[in-house]
Design an enzyme around this catalytic site. Structure first.
Site, PDB file in Angstrom:
ATOM      1  N   ARG A 156       0.846  -1.203   0.000  1.00  0.00           N
ATOM      2  CA  ARG A 156       0.000   0.000   0.000  1.00  0.00           C
ATOM      3  C   ARG A 156       0.878   1.249   0.000  1.00  0.00           C
ATOM      4  O   ARG A 156       0.578   2.227  -0.690  1.00  0.00           O
ATOM      5  CB  ARG A 156      -0.942  -0.003   1.208  1.00  0.00           C
ATOM      6  N   CYS A 165      -1.235   5.695   9.315  1.00  0.00           N
ATOM      7  CA  CYS A 165      -1.591   4.442   8.645  1.00  0.00           C
ATOM      8  C   CYS A 165      -2.736   4.741   7.693  1.00  0.00           C
ATOM      9  O   CYS A 165      -2.755   5.779   7.049  1.00  0.00           O
ATOM     10  CB  CYS A 165      -1.952   3.366   9.672  1.00  0.00           C
TER      11      CYS A 165
END
Length: 279
Positions: free
Chosen positions: A176, A234
């Site tokens: 990611r 995050c």
């Protein structure tokens, strides 16, 4: 106070003769990103005396421009914690199913809100060797009133600046960060200047957090020296709390970019970096 407690130590605290002011309030914060609700698992069996806390309802505000899990309003958070029996004069232990992300989010919020004695059960429920119960407690209402600001927080602009002058860690999975996949948010990539530090690498094969020395070495290799200003983010501010916990065990303080990638990508035009380098 160390931010972790071992299962054996917790078992002694809740089963043996302990002064009322030292017996911890137990918060069961089972939750999985995209997974089933944690409440049914709690009802099927939990630590004796533990109160269930819903991450989406009690540990976050409503999703929107501030991200998928923005910080809750202090008044609402205080109400939820008092309902769970949290008091200023009693320690708190949080736990989840073993991943540690949700328990760390509860730990971080309570510390941010001014509670000084909060620990996370190392390894979560998977590390617990004692009996579980289906009996739900009826806790005496607590007296905890949040006083936010005990831990540092970043907004998007501050996170971007910190990535250039200090160290901004991206706690998401490496793919990611690199922008190879993005299963949740509208844009793939990372905040320019951020360094990849997947949360999954905070724990060992046994599911326990790595020892403090190993964590210090891990974060040191990423640039976290004793005098480095550190931030962490995050996808939505949950797994980043686990990295903030790991950094605390390693003796490093980190600011949390609470809105994280879900907030960053909610505003069109913000720069995005891809690939393995900070950019």
């Amino acid at each position: 106070m160390t931010p972790l407690i071992a299962a054996a130590d917790l078992a002694r605290l809740i089963s043996g003769p302990t002064a009322r002011g030292e017996r911890p309030v137990l918060l069961d914060v089972r939750w999985q990103l995209g997974g089933p609700p944690g409440r049914p698992a709690y009802e099927a069996g939990h630590l004796p005396g533990a109160v269930y806390v819903d991450l989406d309802r009690d540990l976050a505000g409503l999703p929107g421009p501030g991200g998928r899990h923005p910080l809750p309003e202090p008044s609402a958070f205080g109400t939820a914690m008092r309902r769970a029996g949290v008091r200023h004069d009693r320690p708190v232990v949080t736990y989840d199913g073993g991943q540690g992300w949700a328990a760390a989010r509860a730990w971080w919020l309570l510390r941010w809100a001014g509670h000084e004695r909060v620990r996370v059960l190392d390894g979560g429920l998977a590390a617990w060797q004692g009996e579980l119960t289906e009996r739900e407690p009826d806790p005496e209402p607590g007296d905890f009133v949040p006083k936010p600001g005990a831990l540092p927080v970043l907004d998007a602009e501050q996170a971007a600046a910190l990535a250039r002058r200090g160290l901004l860690l991206d706690a998401r999975a490496g793919e990611r960060y690199r922008g190879e996949v993005e299963p949740i948010d509208p844009i793939a990539g990372h905040v320019p200047g951020a360094v990849s530090a997947p949360t999954t690498e905070n724990v060992g094969p046994d599911g326990l957090l790595l020892p403090a020395r190993e964590l210090a070495e891990r974060f040191g290799a990423l640039g976290a020296e004793p005098d480095t200003e550190i931030g962490v983010y995050c996808g939505s501010g949950v797994s980043a709390a686990h990295t903030a916990l790991a950094l605390a065990v390693a003796g490093r303080e980190a600011a949390l970019y609470a809105g994280s990638w879900s907030e960053w990508t909610a505003t069109p035009g913000r720069p995005v970096a891809t690939g393995p380098e900070p950019g």
